[in-house]
Design an enzyme around this catalytic site. Sequence first.
Site, PDB file in Angstrom:
ATOM      1  CG  ASP A  65      21.628  29.558  23.865  1.00  0.00           C
ATOM      2  OD1 ASP A  65      20.810  28.636  23.833  1.00  0.00           O
ATOM      3  OD2 ASP A  65      21.562  30.582  23.150  1.00  0.00           O
ATOM      4  CG  ASP A  71      40.418  28.612  28.468  1.00  0.00           C
ATOM      5  OD1 ASP A  71      39.203  28.656  28.725  1.00  0.00           O
ATOM      6  OD2 ASP A  71      41.306  28.644  29.335  1.00  0.00           O
ATOM      7  CD  GLU A  94      47.622  24.444  28.184  1.00  0.00           C
ATOM      8  OE1 GLU A  94      48.424  24.988  27.431  1.00  0.00           O
ATOM      9  OE2 GLU A  94      47.122  24.997  29.176  1.00  0.00           O
ATOM     10  CD  GLU A  95      41.954  24.321  27.674  1.00  0.00           C
ATOM     11  OE1 GLU A  95      41.169  23.916  28.552  1.00  0.00           O
ATOM     12  OE2 GLU A  95      42.693  25.303  27.841  1.00  0.00           O
ATOM     13  CG  ASP A 115      48.066  26.255  24.815  1.00  0.00           C
ATOM     14  OD1 ASP A 115      46.841  26.335  24.982  1.00  0.00           O
ATOM     15  OD2 ASP A 115      48.888  26.728  25.619  1.00  0.00           O
ATOM     16  CG  LEU A 117      42.874  31.550  24.115  1.00  0.00           C
ATOM     17  CD1 LEU A 117      43.048  31.965  22.661  1.00  0.00           C
ATOM     18  CD2 LEU A 117      41.476  31.897  24.574  1.00  0.00           C
ATOM     19  CG  ASP A 118      50.281  29.805  25.913  1.00  0.00           C
ATOM     20  OD1 ASP A 118      50.217  28.976  26.830  1.00  0.00           O
ATOM     21  OD2 ASP A 118      51.213  30.615  25.795  1.00  0.00           O
ATOM     22  CD  GLU A 282      52.174  25.592  26.870  1.00  0.00           C
ATOM     23  OE1 GLU A 282      51.196  26.296  27.115  1.00  0.00           O
ATOM     24  OE2 GLU A 282      52.878  25.105  27.780  1.00  0.00           O
TER      25      GLU A 282
HETATM   26  P1  AHM Z   1      48.750  28.321  30.210  1.00  0.00           P
HETATM   27  O1  AHM Z   1      48.960  27.367  29.071  1.00  0.00           O
HETATM   28  O2  AHM Z   1      47.971  27.727  31.342  1.00  0.00           O
HETATM   29  O3  AHM Z   1      48.218  29.639  29.747  1.00  0.00           O
HETATM   30  O4  AHM Z   1      50.208  28.558  30.861  1.00  0.00           O
HETATM   31  C1  AHM Z   1      51.290  28.840  30.030  1.00  0.00           C
HETATM   32  C2  AHM Z   1      51.717  30.260  30.235  1.00  0.00           C
HETATM   33  C3  AHM Z   1      52.732  30.728  29.216  1.00  0.00           C
HETATM   34  O5  AHM Z   1      52.092  31.387  28.167  1.00  0.00           O
HETATM   35  C4  AHM Z   1      53.592  31.669  30.017  1.00  0.00           C
HETATM   36  O6  AHM Z   1      54.896  31.757  29.504  1.00  0.00           O
HETATM   37  C5  AHM Z   1      53.566  31.063  31.381  1.00  0.00           C
HETATM   38  O7  AHM Z   1      52.353  30.345  31.484  1.00  0.00           O
HETATM   39  C6  AHM Z   1      53.582  32.080  32.483  1.00  0.00           C
HETATM   40  O8  AHM Z   1      53.634  31.420  33.704  1.00  0.00           O
HETATM   41  P2  AHM Z   1      53.985  32.164  35.077  1.00  0.00           P
HETATM   42  O9  AHM Z   1      52.773  32.947  35.441  1.00  0.00           O
HETATM   43  O10 AHM Z   1      54.287  31.051  36.039  1.00  0.00           O
HETATM   44  O11 AHM Z   1      55.195  33.035  34.835  1.00  0.00           O
HETATM   45 MG    MG Z   2      49.446  27.070  27.390  1.00  0.00          MG
END
Ligand code: AHM
Ligand code: MG
Length: 345
Positions: A65, A71, A94-95, A115, A117-118, A282
């Site tokens: 599988d 994410d 975002e993806e 987003d 999974l941020d 975001e």
């Molecule tokens: P992502 O969406 O790829 O996870 O990036 C967003 C994240 C935010 O959650 C966070 O504030 C920031 O990237 C941190 O970035 P950095 O590592 O440049 O400080």
């Molecule tokens: Mg993000």
Amino acid sequence: MDTECMTVTRFVLEEKKRFFPGASGDLTILLNALLTAIKACASAVRKAGIAKLYGLAGSSNTTGDEQKKLDVLANELFINMLTSSYTVHVMASEENENYIEVETAKQGNYVVCFDPLDGSSNIDCLVTIGSIFGVWKKPLDSKEPISCILQSGEKLRCAGYAVYGSACMLVLATKNGVNGFTYDPSIGEFILTSPSITIPRMNEKRGQKIYSINEGYAKYWDKAVTEYVRSKKFPEGKEKPWANRYVGSMVADVHRTLCYGGVFMYPGTKEAKNGKIRLLYESIPMSYIVEMAGGQSSNGHCSVLKVQPKEIHQRSPIFLGYKEEIEKIEKLYEKYPPGTWALED
Ligand code: AHM
Ligand code: MG
């Protein structure tokens, strides 16, 4: 056990009855679809290690599988739950490079940007991550999906985030206020635990003096940010320096700002003029939540909610937290306009 517990579903239904008695109920259905996606994400995050969901997507498990990175899985959950709710017209994630238009037979009247999974750099080391979403109504005069997506934060119907931390909490903001619901895995429900959230005032006891920024990029900061951070580290007279906290997951950093107060910053830099944080899914939802809770957001010039997005994945500098501090940052930008660098090359 509280047999009268206020679940998020009950809360949303009661809000609908109180404030929008004639409404179709579609927003309630949409929020329920988001809840299902969030619960599934929360469960996947908890068992990611044993289910081998860490690392890169594209690998196969022993039975052949395809295994999905966390994410990718979260993104599919959001898209599938929203599509099957029959309430969404078009969404942006975002993806996904392009917007996702729901097939005609399943289309509804809402627009969702998310987003799924941020904080992806924090996934593999078990640091708090989250999901962020904003919900708009499809404009009556919009024919093109892209013009449905590119709406400002002033037009938001609601926004929220789920924080997958030491507990899982959903924070939901509407124009009637901001409320926090903690996930109780024993009954599979989010229970209202933080009603009517307001950001503390700076001079009240629970208001802490915390600034949150990636200090590692100080070399590339502009003069306004450099001056502001310097004033927190080396305050005048008897004032004590502020604490610095930076998780690197926006959901966690903003959630702390909402609970304890302070200022969160992801500015534009010499290397990245608009910073890193994406406007539609975001900055705008997080700014809406903070402003509905009595705080302030800014891109250095005006509230993030006033910015008219021009592209799906547009980035924007962001500052949010205590109103009086955000005003100080805007004043510094008047004195030292963007592009005034702190250090010469
Ligand atoms: P992502 O969406 O790829 O996870 O990036 C967003 C994240 C935010 O959650 C966070 O504030 C920031 O990237 C941190 O970035 P950095 O590592 O440049 O400080
Ligand atoms: Mg993000």
